[in-house]
Design a protein around this motif. Structure first.
Motif, PDB file in Angstrom:
ATOM      1  N   TYR A 179       0.827  -1.208   0.000  1.00 18.61           N
ATOM      2  CA  TYR A 179       0.000   0.000   0.000  1.00 18.61           C
ATOM      3  C   TYR A 179       0.863   1.262   0.000  1.00 18.61           C
ATOM      4  O   TYR A 179       0.943   1.984   0.997  1.00 18.61           O
ATOM      5  CB  TYR A 179      -0.942  -0.015   1.215  1.00 18.61           C
ATOM      6  N   PRO A 180       1.510   1.548  -1.139  1.00 18.12           N
ATOM      7  CA  PRO A 180       2.454   2.676  -1.185  1.00 18.12           C
ATOM      8  C   PRO A 180       1.799   4.039  -0.920  1.00 18.12           C
ATOM      9  O   PRO A 180       2.439   4.918  -0.331  1.00 18.12           O
ATOM     10  CB  PRO A 180       3.024   2.603  -2.599  1.00 18.12           C
ATOM     11  N   LYS A 181       0.569   4.226  -1.345  1.00 21.59           N
ATOM     12  CA  LYS A 181      -0.087   5.520  -1.086  1.00 21.59           C
ATOM     13  C   LYS A 181      -0.323   5.718   0.408  1.00 21.59           C
ATOM     14  O   LYS A 181      -0.184   6.829   0.923  1.00 21.59           O
ATOM     15  CB  LYS A 181      -1.413   5.604  -1.852  1.00 21.59           C
ATOM     16  N   LEU A 182      -0.667   4.643   1.086  1.00 27.64           N
ATOM     17  CA  LEU A 182      -0.868   4.742   2.533  1.00 27.64           C
ATOM     18  C   LEU A 182       0.454   4.981   3.257  1.00 27.64           C
ATOM     19  O   LEU A 182       0.495   5.711   4.253  1.00 27.64           O
ATOM     20  CB  LEU A 182      -1.523   3.460   3.064  1.00 27.64           C
ATOM     21  N   VAL A 183       1.517   4.376   2.774  1.00 30.39           N
ATOM     22  CA  VAL A 183       2.833   4.622   3.364  1.00 30.39           C
ATOM     23  C   VAL A 183       3.173   6.104   3.263  1.00 30.39           C
ATOM     24  O   VAL A 183       3.591   6.737   4.245  1.00 30.39           O
ATOM     25  CB  VAL A 183       3.919   3.774   2.673  1.00 30.39           C
ATOM     26  N   ALA A 184       2.984   6.669   2.078  1.00 29.20           N
ATOM     27  CA  ALA A 184       3.273   8.091   1.882  1.00 29.20           C
ATOM     28  C   ALA A 184       2.347   8.952   2.722  1.00 29.20           C
ATOM     29  O   ALA A 184       2.781   9.978   3.292  1.00 29.20           O
ATOM     30  CB  ALA A 184       3.127   8.451   0.402  1.00 29.20           C
ATOM     31  N   TRP A 185       1.093   8.554   2.823  1.00 29.66           N
ATOM     32  CA  TRP A 185       0.136   9.319   3.631  1.00 29.66           C
ATOM     33  C   TRP A 185       0.559   9.341   5.094  1.00 29.66           C
ATOM     34  O   TRP A 185       0.526  10.390   5.749  1.00 29.66           O
ATOM     35  CB  TRP A 185      -1.266   8.715   3.498  1.00 29.66           C
ATOM     36  N   LEU A 186       0.975   8.185   5.615  1.00 30.04           N
ATOM     37  CA  LEU A 186       1.369   8.116   7.020  1.00 30.04           C
ATOM     38  C   LEU A 186       2.638   8.927   7.279  1.00 30.04           C
ATOM     39  O   LEU A 186       2.759   9.581   8.324  1.00 30.04           O
ATOM     40  CB  LEU A 186       1.574   6.660   7.443  1.00 30.04           C
ATOM     41  N   GLU A 187       3.571   8.888   6.349  1.00 30.33           N
ATOM     42  CA  GLU A 187       4.789   9.693   6.515  1.00 30.33           C
ATOM     43  C   GLU A 187       4.454  11.176   6.568  1.00 30.33           C
ATOM     44  O   GLU A 187       5.020  11.930   7.369  1.00 30.33           O
ATOM     45  CB  GLU A 187       5.764   9.392   5.367  1.00 30.33           C
ATOM     46  N   ASP A 188       3.530  11.607   5.727  1.00 30.24           N
ATOM     47  CA  ASP A 188       3.114  13.007   5.746  1.00 30.24           C
ATOM     48  C   ASP A 188       2.392  13.332   7.050  1.00 30.24           C
ATOM     49  O   ASP A 188       2.607  14.401   7.639  1.00 30.24           O
ATOM     50  CB  ASP A 188       2.212  13.303   4.548  1.00 30.24           C
ATOM     51  N   PHE A 189       1.551  12.415   7.511  1.00 27.78           N
ATOM     52  CA  PHE A 189       0.841  12.632   8.776  1.00 27.78           C
ATOM     53  C   PHE A 189       1.842  12.813   9.917  1.00 27.78           C
ATOM     54  O   PHE A 189       1.722  13.737  10.727  1.00 27.78           O
ATOM     55  CB  PHE A 189      -0.086  11.454   9.075  1.00 27.78           C
ATOM     56  N   ALA A 190       2.832  11.926   9.977  1.00 24.51           N
ATOM     57  CA  ALA A 190       3.810  11.987  11.060  1.00 24.51           C
ATOM     58  C   ALA A 190       4.594  13.297  11.042  1.00 24.51           C
ATOM     59  O   ALA A 190       4.909  13.859  12.104  1.00 24.51           O
ATOM     60  CB  ALA A 190       4.757  10.801  10.962  1.00 24.51           C
ATOM     61  N   SER A 191       4.901  13.809   9.845  1.00 28.04           N
ATOM     62  CA  SER A 191       5.641  15.071   9.765  1.00 28.04           C
ATOM     63  C   SER A 191       4.750  16.266  10.061  1.00 28.04           C
ATOM     64  O   SER A 191       5.246  17.308  10.512  1.00 28.04           O
ATOM     65  CB  SER A 191       6.277  15.219   8.375  1.00 28.04           C
ATOM     66  N   SER A 192       3.439  16.121   9.839  1.00 23.16           N
ATOM     67  CA  SER A 192       2.510  17.238  10.053  1.00 23.16           C
ATOM     68  C   SER A 192       1.954  17.277  11.468  1.00 23.16           C
ATOM     69  O   SER A 192       1.497  18.331  11.917  1.00 23.16           O
ATOM     70  CB  SER A 192       1.337  17.138   9.066  1.00 23.16           C
ATOM     71  N   VAL A 193       1.980  16.136  12.159  1.00 22.50           N
ATOM     72  CA  VAL A 193       1.400  16.035  13.502  1.00 22.50           C
ATOM     73  C   VAL A 193       2.480  15.512  14.452  1.00 22.50           C
ATOM     74  O   VAL A 193       2.660  14.301  14.599  1.00 22.50           O
ATOM     75  CB  VAL A 193       0.175  15.094  13.503  1.00 22.50           C
ATOM     76  N   PRO A 194       3.244  16.407  15.085  1.00 24.57           N
ATOM     77  CA  PRO A 194       4.360  15.969  15.932  1.00 24.57           C
ATOM     78  C   PRO A 194       3.961  15.002  17.037  1.00 24.57           C
ATOM     79  O   PRO A 194       4.757  14.152  17.440  1.00 24.57           O
ATOM     80  CB  PRO A 194       4.875  17.297  16.518  1.00 24.57           C
ATOM     81  N   ALA A 195       2.726  15.091  17.507  1.00 26.07           N
ATOM     82  CA  ALA A 195       2.292  14.215  18.594  1.00 26.07           C
ATOM     83  C   ALA A 195       2.239  12.755  18.176  1.00 26.07           C
ATOM     84  O   ALA A 195       2.222  11.867  19.028  1.00 26.07           O
ATOM     85  CB  ALA A 195       0.918  14.653  19.107  1.00 26.07           C
ATOM     86  N   PHE A 196       2.240  12.474  16.877  1.00 25.06           N
ATOM     87  CA  PHE A 196       2.208  11.081  16.441  1.00 25.06           C
ATOM     88  C   PHE A 196       3.453  10.349  16.909  1.00 25.06           C
ATOM     89  O   PHE A 196       3.379   9.236  17.444  1.00 25.06           O
ATOM     90  CB  PHE A 196       2.066  10.989  14.925  1.00 25.06           C
ATOM     91  N   ASP A 197       4.619  10.955  16.715  1.00 30.32           N
ATOM     92  CA  ASP A 197       5.851  10.326  17.196  1.00 30.32           C
ATOM     93  C   ASP A 197       5.937  10.354  18.718  1.00 30.32           C
ATOM     94  O   ASP A 197       6.447   9.411  19.342  1.00 30.32           O
ATOM     95  CB  ASP A 197       7.061  11.007  16.588  1.00 30.32           C
ATOM     96  N   LYS A 198       5.426  11.403  19.318  1.00 32.48           N
ATOM     97  CA  LYS A 198       5.503  11.520  20.777  1.00 32.48           C
ATOM     98  C   LYS A 198       4.626  10.494  21.484  1.00 32.48           C
ATOM     99  O   LYS A 198       4.891  10.146  22.633  1.00 32.48           O
ATOM    100  CB  LYS A 198       5.106  12.934  21.205  1.00 32.48           C
ATOM    101  N   THR A 199       3.588  10.012  20.794  1.00 33.70           N
ATOM    102  CA  THR A 199       2.713   9.011  21.403  1.00 33.70           C
ATOM    103  C   THR A 199       3.030   7.606  20.926  1.00 33.70           C
ATOM    104  O   THR A 199       2.275   6.673  21.202  1.00 33.70           O
ATOM    105  CB  THR A 199       1.229   9.318  21.049  1.00 33.70           C
ATOM    106  N   ARG A 200       4.145   7.434  20.249  1.00 35.93           N
ATOM    107  CA  ARG A 200       4.535   6.108  19.766  1.00 35.93           C
ATOM    108  C   ARG A 200       4.703   5.161  20.958  1.00 35.93           C
ATOM    109  O   ARG A 200       5.332   5.521  21.960  1.00 35.93           O
ATOM    110  CB  ARG A 200       5.844   6.194  18.983  1.00 35.93           C
TER     111      ARG A 200
END
Length: 202
Positions: A179-200
């Motif tokens: 699912y390459p589009k979803l991979v790219a979407w998630l990477e963009d989400f993580a860069s746009s929403v800093p809390a995503f990495d902080k809640t890992r």
């Protein structure tokens, strides 16, 4: 102060932590770790289902599950932050339900291996749950959610990001191969929403 009962690995708890962060409410809720398998944990008195997350309000009332809590947090923040008004709201609710369904099925697979002795595990059941995941991922791949703007994801975007994060956590990110589009979407989400990495999950 309100209290969120959750665990580090719970994708549904992560949804709430992300929502708290993007809504600017993180300082109003403390997180209290819960163990759903421990009968001595008072989680079962707080939520008769013994499930996480649940949110204990200052007046002692308790909200569950994650979709209800997300709605409540949106209300606390003034409304229409995580859920748009009008007909578009139902698109977001439906997309959120589909993303949550990925987690529901993935958790069933995890529990099948964790809770049953090997000789009693049912591969047909595992395959049944995996097909749910595959169909949901295909639907999102075919019709990707919009990219997040200005650290302001809606409830569906938060739910999908947490679902994909859970697949990374429990299944080694195998979904990424298809699912390459979803991979790219998630990477963009993580860069746009800093809390995503902080809640890992730890």
């Amino acid at each position: 102060m309100q209290t969120l009962r959750s665990s580090s690995a719970s994708p549904f708890g992560r949804k709430i932590k992300l929502a708290l962060s993007v809504l600017g409410l993180a300082d109003k809720v403390k997180v209290d770790l819960a163990n759903t398998l421990d009968p001595e944990d008072n989680l079962r008195a707080q939520n008769p289902l013994g499930k996480i997350p649940c949110l204990i309000l200052e007046d002692g009332n308790v909200l569950y599950d994650s979709r209800v809590i997300t709605e409540y947090l949106d209300y606390m923040a003034g409304g229409e932050k995580l859920f748009p008004a009008g007909a578009e709201r139902f698109d977001v609710l439906t997309q959120q339900a589909l993303a949550d369904g990925i987690c529901d099925a993935a958790i069933q697979i995890v529990y099948e291996s964790r809770m049953r002795p090997e000789e009693k595990r049912h591969q047909d059941w595992v395959d049944y749950q995996q097909l749910k995941i595959d169909r949901a991922l295909t639907a999102f791949e075919s019709n990707p959610l919009p990219q997040v703007q200005h650290n302001s994801p809606n409830a569906a975007q938060i739910a999908l990001a947490c679902s994909l994060g859970y697949l990374d956590l429990r299944f080694g990110g195998e979904w990424r191969n298809s699912y390459p589009k979803l991979v790219a979407w998630l990477e963009d989400f993580a860069s746009s929403v800093p809390a995503f990495d902080k809640t890992r999950p730890e």
